[in-house]
Design a protein around this motif. Structure first.
Motif, PDB file in Angstrom:
ATOM      1  N   ALA A 161       5.531  -1.188   8.087  1.00  0.00           N
ATOM      2  CA  ALA A 161       5.579  -0.141   7.076  1.00  0.00           C
ATOM      3  C   ALA A 161       4.770  -0.576   5.854  1.00  0.00           C
ATOM      4  O   ALA A 161       4.812  -1.731   5.460  1.00  0.00           O
ATOM      5  CB  ALA A 161       7.032   0.126   6.674  1.00  0.00           C
ATOM      6  N   PRO A 162       4.022   0.357   5.258  1.00  0.00           N
ATOM      7  CA  PRO A 162       3.276   0.009   4.056  1.00  0.00           C
ATOM      8  C   PRO A 162       4.220  -0.234   2.886  1.00  0.00           C
ATOM      9  O   PRO A 162       5.342   0.262   2.846  1.00  0.00           O
ATOM     10  CB  PRO A 162       2.386   1.228   3.819  1.00  0.00           C
ATOM     11  N   SER A 163       3.748  -0.986   1.901  1.00  0.00           N
ATOM     12  CA  SER A 163       4.597  -1.317   0.758  1.00  0.00           C
ATOM     13  C   SER A 163       4.733  -0.098  -0.161  1.00  0.00           C
ATOM     14  O   SER A 163       3.975   0.868  -0.072  1.00  0.00           O
ATOM     15  CB  SER A 163       4.001  -2.492  -0.019  1.00  0.00           C
ATOM     16  N   LYS A 164       5.706  -0.172  -1.082  1.00  0.00           N
ATOM     17  CA  LYS A 164       5.922   0.932  -2.021  1.00  0.00           C
ATOM     18  C   LYS A 164       4.725   1.095  -2.949  1.00  0.00           C
ATOM     19  O   LYS A 164       4.384   2.211  -3.337  1.00  0.00           O
ATOM     20  CB  LYS A 164       7.198   0.685  -2.824  1.00  0.00           C
ATOM     21  N   VAL A 165       4.087  -0.009  -3.282  1.00  0.00           N
ATOM     22  CA  VAL A 165       2.910   0.070  -4.147  1.00  0.00           C
ATOM     23  C   VAL A 165       1.799   0.857  -3.465  1.00  0.00           C
ATOM     24  O   VAL A 165       1.145   1.704  -4.088  1.00  0.00           O
ATOM     25  CB  VAL A 165       2.436  -1.355  -4.530  1.00  0.00           C
ATOM     26  N   ASP A 166       1.586   0.584  -2.172  1.00  0.00           N
ATOM     27  CA  ASP A 166       0.568   1.323  -1.426  1.00  0.00           C
ATOM     28  C   ASP A 166       0.897   2.814  -1.366  1.00  0.00           C
ATOM     29  O   ASP A 166       0.019   3.666  -1.521  1.00  0.00           O
ATOM     30  CB  ASP A 166       0.427   0.772  -0.005  1.00  0.00           C
ATOM     31  N   GLU A 167       2.155   3.115  -1.147  1.00  0.00           N
ATOM     32  CA  GLU A 167       2.577   4.522  -1.080  1.00  0.00           C
ATOM     33  C   GLU A 167       2.383   5.206  -2.431  1.00  0.00           C
ATOM     34  O   GLU A 167       1.928   6.353  -2.491  1.00  0.00           O
ATOM     35  CB  GLU A 167       4.046   4.620  -0.632  1.00  0.00           C
TER      36      GLU A 167
END
Length: 132
Positions: A99-105
């Motif tokens: 899963a991508p990180s929250k920063v990426d999202e």
């Protein structure tokens, strides 16, 4: 060609086809024997002797006794190969985690808002949902 009728040619081709298919099945059984990690060495040796000394009967008995587990090993091997491929693609793409990180999202959401694909309200709701 007059001394070899068409029906004889058909029968010859049928027997050659069946012979080739039997060889395919024989190699498939031997491959399955060596792929099975649950079976011990003596059991593998016994099956191999049976399959090689009594080939037609040995292959038939093997398929009757171990045919179901043979299919399960095939499914497991395909699933393992698919997982390894997906892991390789993730690693090659530079996203080692699933899963991508929250920063990426958040960055993606910001880009969508900047491009006009999201309104400010939609951006705020998505951001709250992501950070919750």
């Amino acid at each position: 060609m007059d001394d070899y009728p068409l029906l004889n040619l058909f029968w010859t081709m049928l027997w050659i086809f069946l012979w080739v298919m039997w060889f395919f099945l024989l190699f498939r059984v031997i491959t399955d024997l060596f792929r099975d990690h649950e079976m011990g060495g003596w059991a593998k040796a016994g099956w191999l002797v049976l399959v090689l000394l009594l080939p037609y009967l040995g292959v038939l008995v093997y398929l009757i006794v171990r045919g179901r587990s043979m299919a399960e090993r095939d499914r497991k091997q395909m699933a393992d190969q698919e997982k390894a491929f997906k892991d390789y693609v993730r690693e090659a793409a530079g996203t080692p985690g699933a899963a991508p990180s929250k920063v990426d999202e958040l960055h993606k959401l910001s880009d969508l808002k900047d491009k006009g694909a999201l309104t400010q309200e939609e951006f705020d709701r998505a951001k709250e949902k992501l950070l919750a």
